[in-house]
Write a protein that holds these residues in place. Structure first.
Motif, PDB file in Angstrom:
ATOM      1  N   GLY A  84       3.693   0.323  -9.859  1.00 38.91           N
ATOM      2  CA  GLY A  84       2.345  -0.034 -10.077  1.00 38.91           C
ATOM      3  C   GLY A  84       1.591   0.562  -9.164  1.00 38.91           C
ATOM      4  O   GLY A  84       1.940   1.449  -8.311  1.00 38.91           O
ATOM      5  N   SER A  85       0.318   0.345  -9.479  1.00 38.10           N
ATOM      6  CA  SER A  85      -0.722   1.373  -8.770  1.00 38.10           C
ATOM      7  C   SER A  85      -0.726   0.797  -7.067  1.00 38.10           C
ATOM      8  O   SER A  85      -0.934   1.609  -6.354  1.00 38.10           O
ATOM      9  CB  SER A  85      -2.218   1.008  -9.315  1.00 38.10           C
ATOM     10  OG  SER A  85      -2.608  -0.259  -9.300  1.00 38.10           O
ATOM     11  N   ASP A  86      -0.514  -0.349  -6.967  1.00 38.72           N
ATOM     12  CA  ASP A  86      -0.600  -0.823  -5.567  1.00 38.72           C
ATOM     13  C   ASP A  86       0.679  -0.211  -4.857  1.00 38.72           C
ATOM     14  O   ASP A  86       0.505   0.059  -3.594  1.00 38.72           O
ATOM     15  CB  ASP A  86      -0.794  -2.478  -5.409  1.00 38.72           C
ATOM     16  CG  ASP A  86      -1.920  -3.029  -6.045  1.00 38.72           C
ATOM     17  OD1 ASP A  86      -2.821  -2.162  -5.975  1.00 38.72           O
ATOM     18  OD2 ASP A  86      -2.083  -4.231  -6.099  1.00 38.72           O
ATOM     19  N   THR A  87       1.835  -0.450  -5.436  1.00 40.38           N
ATOM     20  CA  THR A  87       3.137  -0.050  -4.698  1.00 40.38           C
ATOM     21  C   THR A  87       3.139   1.779  -4.581  1.00 40.38           C
ATOM     22  O   THR A  87       3.343   1.973  -3.677  1.00 40.38           O
ATOM     23  CB  THR A  87       4.329  -0.498  -5.699  1.00 40.38           C
ATOM     24  OG1 THR A  87       4.300  -1.856  -5.875  1.00 40.38           O
ATOM     25  CG2 THR A  87       5.649   0.060  -5.129  1.00 40.38           C
ATOM     26  N   LEU A  88       2.584   2.136  -5.517  1.00 44.28           N
ATOM     27  CA  LEU A  88       2.426   3.517  -5.417  1.00 44.28           C
ATOM     28  C   LEU A  88       1.488   4.192  -4.208  1.00 44.28           C
ATOM     29  O   LEU A  88       1.741   4.957  -3.374  1.00 44.28           O
ATOM     30  CB  LEU A  88       1.856   4.443  -6.682  1.00 44.28           C
ATOM     31  CG  LEU A  88       1.638   5.674  -6.717  1.00 44.28           C
ATOM     32  CD1 LEU A  88       3.079   6.474  -6.778  1.00 44.28           C
ATOM     33  CD2 LEU A  88       0.998   6.237  -8.184  1.00 44.28           C
ATOM     34  N   ALA A  89       0.385   3.523  -4.257  1.00 44.77           N
ATOM     35  CA  ALA A  89      -0.466   3.489  -3.128  1.00 44.77           C
ATOM     36  C   ALA A  89       0.081   3.241  -1.915  1.00 44.77           C
ATOM     37  O   ALA A  89      -0.268   3.983  -0.824  1.00 44.77           O
ATOM     38  CB  ALA A  89      -1.984   2.888  -3.270  1.00 44.77           C
ATOM     39  N   GLU A  90       0.771   2.154  -1.545  1.00 46.13           N
ATOM     40  CA  GLU A  90       1.676   1.973  -0.525  1.00 46.13           C
ATOM     41  C   GLU A  90       2.527   2.980  -0.206  1.00 46.13           C
ATOM     42  O   GLU A  90       2.439   3.305   1.069  1.00 46.13           O
ATOM     43  CB  GLU A  90       2.291   0.560  -0.796  1.00 46.13           C
ATOM     44  CG  GLU A  90       2.968   0.130   0.658  1.00 46.13           C
ATOM     45  CD  GLU A  90       3.805  -1.181   0.277  1.00 46.13           C
ATOM     46  OE1 GLU A  90       4.197  -1.887   1.663  1.00 46.13           O
ATOM     47  OE2 GLU A  90       4.081  -1.584  -0.862  1.00 46.13           O
ATOM     48  N   TRP A  91       3.223   3.605  -1.085  1.00 54.89           N
ATOM     49  CA  TRP A  91       4.303   4.691  -0.667  1.00 54.89           C
ATOM     50  C   TRP A  91       3.594   5.842  -0.311  1.00 54.89           C
ATOM     51  O   TRP A  91       3.941   6.679   0.578  1.00 54.89           O
ATOM     52  CB  TRP A  91       5.109   4.870  -1.835  1.00 54.89           C
ATOM     53  CG  TRP A  91       6.405   4.027  -2.019  1.00 54.89           C
ATOM     54  CD1 TRP A  91       6.739   2.792  -2.370  1.00 54.89           C
ATOM     55  CD2 TRP A  91       7.496   4.314  -0.965  1.00 54.89           C
ATOM     56  NE1 TRP A  91       7.961   2.287  -2.186  1.00 54.89           N
ATOM     57  CE2 TRP A  91       8.640   2.939  -1.135  1.00 54.89           C
ATOM     58  CE3 TRP A  91       7.908   5.176  -0.044  1.00 54.89           C
ATOM     59  CZ2 TRP A  91       9.705   3.099  -0.644  1.00 54.89           C
ATOM     60  CZ3 TRP A  91       8.812   5.198   0.667  1.00 54.89           C
ATOM     61  CH2 TRP A  91      10.047   3.933   0.591  1.00 54.89           C
ATOM     62  N   THR A  92       2.466   6.230  -1.186  1.00 51.33           N
ATOM     63  CA  THR A  92       1.740   7.314  -0.680  1.00 51.33           C
ATOM     64  C   THR A  92       1.189   7.188   0.572  1.00 51.33           C
ATOM     65  O   THR A  92       1.084   8.285   1.341  1.00 51.33           O
ATOM     66  CB  THR A  92       0.293   7.685  -1.623  1.00 51.33           C
ATOM     67  OG1 THR A  92       0.975   7.403  -3.074  1.00 51.33           O
ATOM     68  CG2 THR A  92      -0.410   8.765  -1.477  1.00 51.33           C
ATOM     69  N   GLY A  93       0.717   6.216   1.196  1.00 51.64           N
ATOM     70  CA  GLY A  93       0.399   6.021   2.550  1.00 51.64           C
ATOM     71  C   GLY A  93       1.203   6.241   3.323  1.00 51.64           C
ATOM     72  O   GLY A  93       1.192   6.804   4.511  1.00 51.64           O
ATOM     73  N   ILE A  94       2.640   5.880   3.236  1.00 46.38           N
ATOM     74  CA  ILE A  94       3.752   5.989   4.095  1.00 46.38           C
ATOM     75  C   ILE A  94       4.212   7.354   4.246  1.00 46.38           C
ATOM     76  O   ILE A  94       4.217   8.128   5.122  1.00 46.38           O
ATOM     77  CB  ILE A  94       4.870   5.258   3.451  1.00 46.38           C
ATOM     78  CG1 ILE A  94       4.469   3.590   3.815  1.00 46.38           C
ATOM     79  CG2 ILE A  94       6.299   5.493   4.228  1.00 46.38           C
ATOM     80  CD1 ILE A  94       5.744   2.778   3.106  1.00 46.38           C
ATOM     81  N   LEU A  95       3.997   8.038   3.042  1.00 47.39           N
ATOM     82  CA  LEU A  95       4.447   9.338   3.140  1.00 47.39           C
ATOM     83  C   LEU A  95       3.561  10.513   3.707  1.00 47.39           C
ATOM     84  O   LEU A  95       3.867  11.410   4.199  1.00 47.39           O
ATOM     85  CB  LEU A  95       4.573  10.060   1.519  1.00 47.39           C
ATOM     86  CG  LEU A  95       5.712   9.350   0.938  1.00 47.39           C
ATOM     87  CD1 LEU A  95       5.599   9.703  -0.828  1.00 47.39           C
ATOM     88  CD2 LEU A  95       6.929   9.723   1.302  1.00 47.39           C
ATOM     89  N   GLU A  96       2.087  10.142   3.599  1.00 50.73           N
ATOM     90  CA  GLU A  96       1.286  10.786   4.405  1.00 50.73           C
ATOM     91  C   GLU A  96       1.308  10.718   5.812  1.00 50.73           C
ATOM     92  O   GLU A  96       0.508  11.469   6.388  1.00 50.73           O
ATOM     93  CB  GLU A  96      -0.262  10.452   3.812  1.00 50.73           C
ATOM     94  CG  GLU A  96      -0.476  10.882   2.373  1.00 50.73           C
ATOM     95  CD  GLU A  96      -1.915  10.187   1.963  1.00 50.73           C
ATOM     96  OE1 GLU A  96      -2.249   9.323   2.547  1.00 50.73           O
ATOM     97  OE2 GLU A  96      -2.301  10.788   0.719  1.00 50.73           O
TER      98      GLU A  96
END
Length: 355
Positions: A102-114
């Motif tokens: 979902g968009s929230d989970t994807l955003a959370e993982w994107t934040g981790i990777l960045e």
């Protein structure tokens, strides 16, 4: 190192030999040998000898992303190495790429990777089971990783020609020759598993060195390597096709003497006859390979050759007999070994009918 396309095994191998490490890697697929090889290359470049306990952190999640402590992960990817060239954070079997995000989970993982720091390598190792559906190459999180200049590599089972080239290269390196028949037999008996084939090759190379051999043939492979069970089932089927029930029962006894489970033997017989039925209908090795039942031209041609010994009606009757045998055993109406003997006699009678 710019480039957003998913890399190949060969391209990443070359890059790891000539370039600095990227911040993020994803190694995924069915071929454990290639995944292990590339993982080893990344470990060797990232860590100083003897420093794995200090500069590497492993999260083994067993495909349960809920097992991941995100606060610990954020701390680990932000902490530099003590001694090694890189801090290595290794996430095994996260399962995160096997599901839609979902968009929230994807955003959370994107934040981790960045937030992966300079001098830190985040390695995802995602091994897939033989029957497990492959990860979609357009998975949103994979796209994010590629956008951050990470390397995504899919490592699936190799084709027959790729395996032949790989085996041939190893023999050339060891200054040995191997017949194509022997190489194909290795691929068949170890079901195209590079890890299992490599173990067999190590034994062959040691034996050849000890005996001062220059060439390896099928007889030596048969002598040194585990028995090709599929070959034994083919031999059993040849005996049935020839109407030689005594020889067929002898092959059955050999399998039982090797402590193969009767239900496993039944499954192998049933599986072969289903494939023979498909081969009879498809008529060419190319069509058999395209159907997905095998990727080996060697095995496809064996199926075609053996299917010629039976009519379509005979094969249909034999497949049904295997099904009924399985029901009898599982219902407790007949002991498993007795049921196998009855099955072979029944199949021999079917093979003896006028086609």
């Amino acid at each position: 190192m710019a480039g957003k396309k998913k890399m190949t095994y060969a391209a990443l191998t070359k890059e790891l030999e000539t370039s600095a490490l990227r911040k993020i890697y994803v190694l995924m697929g069915h071929e454990e040998y290639l995944i292990s090889y590339l993982r080893g290359k990344i470990y060797a470049q990232a860590l100083a000898p003897g420093c794995e306990s200090m500069d590497a952190v492993v999260y083994d999640l067993d495909k349960k992303i809920s097992n991941l402590n995100r606060e610990d992960l954020l701390a680990d990817i932000a902490t530099p190495a003590f001694i090694s060239p890189y801090k290595l954070v290794h996430i095994k079997q996260s399962g995160v790429f096997n599901r839609a995000l979902g968009s929230d989970t994807l955003a959370e993982w994107t934040g981790i990777l960045e937030r992966v720091g300079e001098g830190t390598v985040l390695l995802f190792e995602e091994r897939q089971g033989e029957d497990e559906r492959a990860v979609r190459i357009d998975h949103k999180l994979l796209n994010v990783i590629e956008g951050l200049d990470g390397a995504v590599v899919r490592l699936d089972f190799q084709s027959e020609n790729e395996l032949l080239n790989w085996i041939g290269a190893q023999f050339s390196f060891n200054k040995l020759n191997i017949t194509k028949e022997a190489a194909l037999s290795l691929i068949s008996r170890y079901e195209s598993s590079m890890s299992m084939i490599q173990q067999a090759l190590n034994i062959i190379f040691l034996y050849a060195q000890n005996q001062e051999l220059s060439s390896i043939d099928l007889d030596l492979v048969d002598f040194l390597c585990r028995q090709d069970l599929s070959g034994t089932i083919f031999d059993l089927t040849d005996a049935l096709a020839a109407g030689n029930i005594d020889r067929a029962l002898d092959y059955l006894d050999r399998l039982l003497d090797r402590r193969e489970a009767p239900l496993a033997i039944l499954a192998m017989i049933s599986n072969l006859y289903r494939r023979l039925l498909i081969a009879k209908e498809l008529k060419t090795s190319t069509a058999i390979i395209e159907s997905g039942i095998t990727g080996s031209s060697f095995y496809a041609n064996k199926l075609l050759q053996q299917a010629r010994s039976f009519s379509l009606e005979q094969l249909e009757e034999m497949v049904e007999a295997c099904f009924q045998c399985d029901l009898l055993i599982k219902a407790g109406e007949m002991k498993d070994q007795d049921a196998l003997v009855v099955l072979l006699i029944q199949m021999s009678n079917t093979a003896g009918k006028r086609r």
